[in-house]
Design a protein around this motif. Structure first.
Motif: not given
Length: 170
Positions: A139-140, A143-144, A146, A149
């Motif tokens: 998840d990190k 998040k970093n 996004f 992603y």
């Protein structure tokens, strides 16, 4: 290796689909029909038509004195068909073009093109899924990065939808 020119085949396909077209009508086809997935400018079309005429792929239809209309010769028809039979690569535009030039749903090339594209799209889908697993391991990392992603998951969704569409058409 130089990239193969596609425009002559697109012009052959457009003329073949309509049986005869003027240069102006061909330009309009690019604006109104094939423009959603292929582009050619006025300055590209006319020199290419002249080369195709010199090579015997098209000839003038003499039935109208106001405009020059082009028709596909027997040689041009054979060249178009041979190009349509060439294996697809990972270029979705090429698939769309070839598909656009199929007139009859009973044409054996239709199933062949869809089957080839299905194989290519499944490979791309698998590749993208592997990239997602490799790049976004937690998840990190999501998040970093996004935006990356989102783009990658959108590409996966697009391929999944394309595969479904192709399977439905088979």
């Amino acid at each position: 290796m130089p990239k193969k020119r596609i425009l002559p085949y697109v012009l052959l396909g457009l003329i073949n689909n309509k049986e005869r077209l003027s240069g102006y009508q061909i330009s309009q086809e690019f604006k109104n029909e094939v423009g959603d997935f292929w582009h050619a400018s006025h300055s590209q079309i006319y020199p290419e038509l002249a080369r195709m005429k010199a090579d015997g792929w098209v000839s003038d239809d003499e039935s109208d004195n106001k405009s020059t209309y082009y028709i596909v010769t027997d040689q041009g028809s054979e060249i178009l068909r041979n190009w349509m039979r060439e294996p697809l690569d990972d270029n979705e535009e090429l698939f769309s073009l070839k598909l656009y030039f199929i007139k009859d749903k009973s044409d054996p090339l239709l199933k062949d093109l869809i089957t080839q594209e299905l194989v290519l799209r499944k490979l791309k889908y698998q590749y993208l899924q592997e990239r997602l697993k490799t790049v976004f391991t937690d998840d990190k990392k999501i998040k970093n990065n996004f935006g990356h992603y989102l783009i990658l998951t959108r590409a996966i969704e697009r391929e999944r939808n394309h595969i479904q569409w192709l399977e439905d058409k088979l």
